[in-house]
Design a protein around this motif. Sequence first.
Motif, mmCIF file in Angstrom:
data_model
loop_
_atom_site.group_PDB
_atom_site.id
_atom_site.type_symbol
_atom_site.label_atom_id
_atom_site.label_comp_id
_atom_site.label_asym_id
_atom_site.label_seq_id
_atom_site.Cartn_x
_atom_site.Cartn_y
_atom_site.Cartn_z
ATOM 1 N N ILE A 167 74.048 -7.371 39.698
ATOM 2 C CA ILE A 167 75.274 -6.692 40.052
ATOM 3 C C ILE A 167 76.016 -6.573 38.669
ATOM 4 C CG2 ILE A 167 77.471 -6.857 41.001
ATOM 5 C CD1 ILE A 167 75.865 -8.173 43.384
ATOM 6 N N CYS A 168 76.291 -7.682 38.260
ATOM 7 C CA CYS A 168 77.117 -7.349 36.656
ATOM 8 C C CYS A 168 76.310 -6.074 35.781
ATOM 9 C CB CYS A 168 77.266 -8.674 36.072
ATOM 10 S SG CYS A 168 78.282 -9.705 36.810
ATOM 11 N N ALA A 169 75.209 -6.218 35.548
ATOM 12 C CA ALA A 169 74.472 -5.191 34.721
ATOM 13 C C ALA A 169 74.704 -3.748 35.272
ATOM 14 C CB ALA A 169 73.100 -5.560 34.741
ATOM 15 N N ALA A 182 73.701 -11.770 41.107
ATOM 16 C CA ALA A 182 75.196 -11.696 40.635
ATOM 17 C C ALA A 182 74.899 -11.068 39.187
ATOM 18 C CB ALA A 182 75.492 -13.022 40.276
ATOM 19 N N ALA A 183 73.784 -11.550 38.372
ATOM 20 C CA ALA A 183 73.733 -10.982 37.085
ATOM 21 C C ALA A 183 73.118 -9.579 37.108
ATOM 22 C CB ALA A 183 72.431 -11.715 36.356
ATOM 23 N N ALA A 243 73.727 -12.422 31.312
ATOM 24 C CA ALA A 243 74.543 -12.738 32.883
ATOM 25 C C ALA A 243 73.903 -13.712 33.593
ATOM 26 C CB ALA A 243 74.658 -11.506 33.608
ATOM 27 N N ILE A 253 73.955 -2.294 44.556
ATOM 28 C CA ILE A 253 74.639 -3.235 44.398
ATOM 29 C C ILE A 253 75.059 -3.967 45.798
ATOM 30 C CG2 ILE A 253 77.386 -4.126 43.978
ATOM 31 C CD1 ILE A 253 77.042 -2.269 41.654
ATOM 32 N N TYR A 302 80.270 1.689 35.116
ATOM 33 C CA TYR A 302 81.357 1.884 34.344
ATOM 34 C C TYR A 302 81.002 3.007 33.157
ATOM 35 C CZ TYR A 302 85.414 0.864 31.377
ATOM 36 O OH TYR A 302 86.602 0.946 30.671
ATOM 37 N N PHE A 315 75.072 -17.331 34.975
ATOM 38 C CA PHE A 315 75.041 -17.588 36.508
ATOM 39 C C PHE A 315 74.080 -18.922 36.933
ATOM 40 C CE2 PHE A 315 76.821 -13.257 37.040
ATOM 41 C CZ PHE A 315 78.207 -13.570 37.387
ATOM 42 N N ALA A 352 76.955 -2.870 37.453
ATOM 43 C CA ALA A 352 78.422 -2.185 37.339
ATOM 44 C C ALA A 352 78.752 -1.951 36.079
ATOM 45 C CB ALA A 352 79.462 -3.467 37.749
ATOM 46 N N LEU A 353 78.269 -2.483 34.957
ATOM 47 C CA LEU A 353 78.492 -2.003 33.625
ATOM 48 C C LEU A 353 77.930 -0.806 33.186
ATOM 49 C CD1 LEU A 353 79.925 -3.118 31.042
ATOM 50 C CD2 LEU A 353 77.596 -4.024 30.348
#
Length: 181
Positions: free
Chosen positions: A157-159, A154-155, A110, A16, A165, A114, A161-162
Amino acid sequence: MTILLTASIVFKGLAILLLGRIAWTDFSAQKISNRDVLLLLCLGLGALQFQALQTHSWLEMGISAFGGAALFLALFPFWLLHKIGAGDVKLMSVTPLLIGGSHLMVFAVALLVFAIGTAALVKNPFLMPAGIFRHYVQHMDRKGVVPFGVPISAAAICALALQMYHAIMVATSSGILEQLN
């Protein structure tokens, strides 16, 4: 098994940070370095290796490798036609190995969001709040350059981070983290 989970989360966290660097470099200089793409590849393969050792299955790595090869083959002609940059092709090819095959749909959605946002900003720079950013985007529009590494990063990073989590939530609900304390 908890060491593998921790190592996988650390690798994804480092990825990330590297994706943030790639996005900034592509935004400011329209360049994605081979070194950064290779580092992402190593981090992605390492995280997939940890996941394969945890699940005792190499299917995720195989799906990811197939996705990366398919993206490279699909985007290479666009690079030959000078419609997309070589760094963007390499970054997109490495992304499935970074994210994993089972999370490619999250990445794709995502990326779509973006990419549409980036295209809207490039075509309508008056949407940007500050004058300097408007000037920069107008410059990109005149030259016909769009830093596509920014929405890709950005996409991704979102994937990631998910994924992180979800891994932390599963670890806490299964009692793995309580065993560590």
